[in-house]
Design a protein around this motif. Structure first.
Motif, mmCIF file in Angstrom:
data_model
loop_
_atom_site.group_PDB
_atom_site.id
_atom_site.type_symbol
_atom_site.label_atom_id
_atom_site.label_comp_id
_atom_site.label_asym_id
_atom_site.label_seq_id
_atom_site.Cartn_x
_atom_site.Cartn_y
_atom_site.Cartn_z
ATOM 1 N N ASN A 180 -6.636 -1.761 2.929
ATOM 2 C CA ASN A 180 -5.447 -1.925 2.089
ATOM 3 C C ASN A 180 -4.653 -0.637 1.923
ATOM 4 O OD1 ASN A 180 -5.575 -4.689 1.484
ATOM 5 N ND2 ASN A 180 -7.008 -4.374 -0.221
ATOM 6 N N ASN A 181 -5.192 0.472 2.435
ATOM 7 C CA ASN A 181 -4.529 1.762 2.214
ATOM 8 C C ASN A 181 -4.342 2.588 3.486
ATOM 9 O OD1 ASN A 181 -4.134 2.159 -0.877
ATOM 10 N ND2 ASN A 181 -6.159 1.245 -0.663
ATOM 11 N N ALA A 191 1.099 11.476 12.157
ATOM 12 C CA ALA A 191 1.148 10.738 13.427
ATOM 13 C C ALA A 191 2.033 9.497 13.351
ATOM 14 C CB ALA A 191 -0.257 10.350 13.872
ATOM 15 N N PHE A 192 2.068 8.882 12.184
ATOM 16 C CA PHE A 192 2.835 7.638 12.072
ATOM 17 C C PHE A 192 4.329 7.878 11.847
ATOM 18 C CE2 PHE A 192 -1.349 5.988 11.721
ATOM 19 C CZ PHE A 192 -1.273 4.681 12.149
ATOM 20 N N ARG A 243 3.894 -4.513 21.189
ATOM 21 C CA ARG A 243 3.193 -3.832 20.108
ATOM 22 C C ARG A 243 2.269 -4.763 19.360
ATOM 23 N NH1 ARG A 243 4.593 1.113 18.853
ATOM 24 N NH2 ARG A 243 3.428 0.952 16.924
ATOM 25 N N MET A 264 -6.282 11.417 4.370
ATOM 26 C CA MET A 264 -5.274 10.880 5.288
ATOM 27 C C MET A 264 -4.474 12.006 5.936
ATOM 28 S SD MET A 264 -5.164 7.520 5.603
ATOM 29 C CE MET A 264 -6.835 7.922 5.990
ATOM 30 N N SER A 317 7.449 8.567 18.284
ATOM 31 C CA SER A 317 6.131 8.010 18.492
ATOM 32 C C SER A 317 6.112 6.503 18.256
ATOM 33 C CB SER A 317 5.107 8.688 17.589
ATOM 34 O OG SER A 317 5.376 8.353 16.244
ATOM 35 N N ARG A 318 7.155 5.998 17.656
ATOM 36 C CA ARG A 318 7.186 4.565 17.389
ATOM 37 C C ARG A 318 8.134 3.850 18.356
ATOM 38 N NH1 ARG A 318 6.291 3.440 11.119
ATOM 39 N NH2 ARG A 318 6.245 1.369 11.981
ATOM 40 N N GLY A 319 7.889 2.598 18.563
ATOM 41 C CA GLY A 319 8.754 1.811 19.431
ATOM 42 C C GLY A 319 8.557 2.171 20.886
ATOM 43 N N PHE A 320 9.380 1.614 21.721
ATOM 44 C CA PHE A 320 9.236 1.870 23.152
ATOM 45 C C PHE A 320 10.372 2.716 23.675
ATOM 46 C CE2 PHE A 320 5.601 -0.407 23.492
ATOM 47 C CZ PHE A 320 5.705 -1.695 23.003
ATOM 48 N N LYS A 358 2.019 2.562 25.817
ATOM 49 C CA LYS A 358 3.431 2.291 26.107
ATOM 50 C C LYS A 358 3.536 0.926 26.781
ATOM 51 C CE LYS A 358 7.463 4.417 28.304
ATOM 52 N NZ LYS A 358 8.385 4.242 27.179
ATOM 53 N N GLU A 390 -5.507 15.039 6.519
ATOM 54 C CA GLU A 390 -6.363 15.742 7.482
ATOM 55 C C GLU A 390 -6.542 14.953 8.775
ATOM 56 O OE1 GLU A 390 -10.167 16.261 5.658
ATOM 57 O OE2 GLU A 390 -9.282 17.303 3.940
ATOM 58 N N THR A 391 -6.655 13.642 8.674
ATOM 59 C CA THR A 391 -7.054 12.854 9.834
ATOM 60 C C THR A 391 -5.883 12.178 10.531
ATOM 61 O OG1 THR A 391 -7.516 10.984 8.373
ATOM 62 C CG2 THR A 391 -9.374 12.388 8.967
ATOM 63 N N ILE A 392 -5.016 11.590 9.774
ATOM 64 C CA ILE A 392 -3.901 10.838 10.362
ATOM 65 C C ILE A 392 -2.657 11.703 10.404
ATOM 66 C CG2 ILE A 392 -2.427 8.786 10.013
ATOM 67 C CD1 ILE A 392 -4.905 7.269 9.786
ATOM 68 N N PRO A 436 0.803 -1.219 0.000
ATOM 69 C CA PRO A 436 0.000 0.000 0.000
ATOM 70 C C PRO A 436 0.839 1.274 0.000
ATOM 71 C CG PRO A 436 -0.218 -1.179 2.087
ATOM 72 C CD PRO A 436 0.530 -2.071 1.154
ATOM 73 N N PHE A 467 -9.631 7.454 14.019
ATOM 74 C CA PHE A 467 -8.234 7.412 14.461
ATOM 75 C C PHE A 467 -8.076 8.391 15.608
ATOM 76 C CE2 PHE A 467 -3.876 9.336 14.013
ATOM 77 C CZ PHE A 467 -3.177 8.236 14.491
ATOM 78 N N LYS A 476 -10.390 11.500 15.292
ATOM 79 C CA LYS A 476 -10.612 11.885 13.893
ATOM 80 C C LYS A 476 -11.484 10.862 13.174
ATOM 81 C CE LYS A 476 -7.642 15.348 13.998
ATOM 82 N NZ LYS A 476 -8.052 16.748 13.833
ATOM 83 N N PRO A 486 1.106 4.599 16.460
ATOM 84 C CA PRO A 486 1.956 5.272 17.450
ATOM 85 C C PRO A 486 1.431 5.025 18.868
ATOM 86 C CG PRO A 486 1.155 6.818 15.770
ATOM 87 C CD PRO A 486 0.416 5.535 15.582
#
Lengths: 97, 242
Positions: B76-77, A88-89, B119, A81, A94-97, B183, A83-85, A7, B45, B60, B85
Motif C-alpha cells: 500500500n506504500n 528512480a520513479f 507497460r 524508500m 524513465s517513464r513511458g516509451f 522498453k 535509500e533504495t528506490i 498512498p 528493487f 536494492k 521505470p
C-alpha cells in the motif's frame, strides 16, 4: 468499512504512528482457535489440506487486509524508500516509451 | 432502545475485550497479534542502470517481512508495478536469496515467464478483471485490479500461506516472483529451485497461468537459468510451455 486511500497523498498522523507501532510489537498468531474475527471478516480456511489445526490464507482472506493495514510498514519507511528506490520513479525520461 | 442495541452489537463486532488477542480487523490502531507467513520474503528493487554504480549495486533490498500485515503495509506504500521505470524490476524472493542467476540457491533453477507488450497497465488490469476463470476471485471487487499487481502473484504462491508447504511440494520449489519492466514490454516470472522436478514445475506453471488469467492463446514458457545465462536473457531455449 475503511475507505480506500491514496498512498501518495497520505499524511502521517498519530493514528498512523499507532498502527505502525502495533505492527512492530504484535506477536505472531500461534493458535488460530484463540482468534475471534469480526462477523464481516471471512476467517482463514481450515479445510484445505485436511490437516487438523492448520489454516490456509486463501486469496479472499488475504485481500481483506488491504483496507485494514494501510499505514507504512515501518516508522523509517520514508528514509528507507529514499535509500533504495531514490528518485528512480521520477527521473526524467524513465517513464513511458 | 434499538439504537442502544445496535451500538452494543457494533461493539461486540469490532472490539475484543482488553487483554485478549486483537487482530488488525478488531482494532486497526490497537492490535497485538499479526498473521505469520510460512516463511520470510524480501522485496527487492532493481534500479535502472545508473552512472557510477556497478550492476550488482543496482539491486536494492527494500524490506524483509513475515506477516500478512507487513506485506500490505509495503504494497500500500510503494509505487505500482505498472509505473516501474524502464529497465527496473520488482522481485519478491525468499529471505536470503538474491533475485539473480548468480545466487547459489538459483544456479540449478529456472523460471516460468509470461511476456507481453507495453507497460501492462490496462492490459494487465483487463486480465485481472476477467475473473471468472479463477473461481476464488470471482467476487473480488474491481479496485484490487487497478494496480497490475505483483502482489497478486505472490498471494497465489505456495509457501506464502502459512502451513501450505507441509502438504504441497510446490512450496519447496518456488524461490520468488519478479516483474521486469523493459522498453516496449514487461515480463512476469516465477523462479524455481530446479529444472528437473517436472511434475511439480508443471503444477507451478498451471497455477501461475491461472493466476494471470491468460486467454487460451497466450502461453507461458519455462527456461533454465543456465540456458538464459549462456544465451542472454531473452533468447533462452524453452524447456516447457503451457
Amino acid at each position: 468499512s475503511p475507505s480506500r486511500f491514496d498512498p501518495t497523498a497520505r499524511p502521517s498522523s498519530p493514528q498512523s504512528e499507532a498502527a505502525i507501532k502495533c505492527l512492530a510489537s504484535a506477536k505472531y498468531i500461534e493458535d488460530f482457535t484463540q482468534i475471534s474475527y469480526p462477523a464481516n471478516i471471512k476467517p482463514p480456511s481450515s479445510s484445505i489440506g485436511q490437516i487438523p489445526g492448520k489454516y490456509i490464507y486463501d486469496i479472499p482472506f488475504l485481500l481483506q487486509f488491504q483496507n485494514y493495514y494501510t499505514d507504512k510498514p515501518t516508522l523509517d519507511w520514508t528514509e528507507k524508500m529514499k535509500e533504495t528506490i531514490g528518485n528512480a520513479f521520477t527521473e526524467k525520461g524513465s517513464r513511458g516509451f | 432502545m434499538q439504537v442502544q442495541q445496535a451500538k452494543e452489537e457494533h461493539q461486540n463486532l469490532n472490539e475484543a475485550p482488553k487483554g485478549a488477542l486483537r487482530t488488525v480487523f478488531n482494532d486497526r490502531y490497537d492490535f497485538n497479534v499479526k498473521h505469520p507467513l510460512t516463511r520470510a520474503w524480501t522485496l527487492w528493487f532493481l534500479m535502472p542502470p545508473t552512472p557510477g554504480l556497478e550492476w550488482n549495486e543496482l539491486q536494492k533490498n527494500v524490506m524483509t517481512f513475515k506477516s500478512v500485515e507487513e506485506f500490505w503495509g509495503i504494497q500500500n506504500n510503494i509505487h505500482t508495478a505498472s509505473s516501474l521505470p524502464i529497465k527496473s524490476d520488482y522481485s519478491f524472493f525468499r529471505e536470503g536469496v538474491r533475485p539473480e542467476w548468480e545466487d547459489v540457491h538459483n544456479k540449478n533453477g529456472g523460471k516460468w515467464a509470461f511476456q507481453n507488450k507495453g507497460r501492462g497497465g490496462a492490459a494487465l488490469d483487463e486480465m485481472w478483471l476477467n475473473t471468472n476463470a479463477v473461481p476464488s476471485l470471482s467476487y473480488v471487487s474491481s479496485y484490487f485490479f487497478v494496480p497490475p499487481s505483483l502482489s497478486f502473484l505472490l498471494l497465489t504462491l505456495p509457501g506464502f500461506g502459512r502451513h501450505w508447504r507441509e502438504s504441497d511440494p510446490t512450496g519447496e520449489e518456488v524461490m520468488g516472483v519478479v516483474i521486469n519492466m523493459r522498453k516496449g514490454f514487461y515480463r512476469l516470472a516465477v523462479w524455481t529451485k530446479t529444472c528437473s522436478n517436472r511434475e511439480v514445475l508443471m503444477e507451478i506453471g498451471t497455477r501461475f497461468k491461472q493466476a494471470l488469467n491468460l486467454p487460451r492463446n497466450e502461453t507461458i514458457e519455462f527456461s533454465a537459468h543456465e540456458d538464459s545465462s549462456k544465451s542472454g536473457s531473452t533468447r533462452a531455449k524453452t524447456r516447457m510451455s503451457l
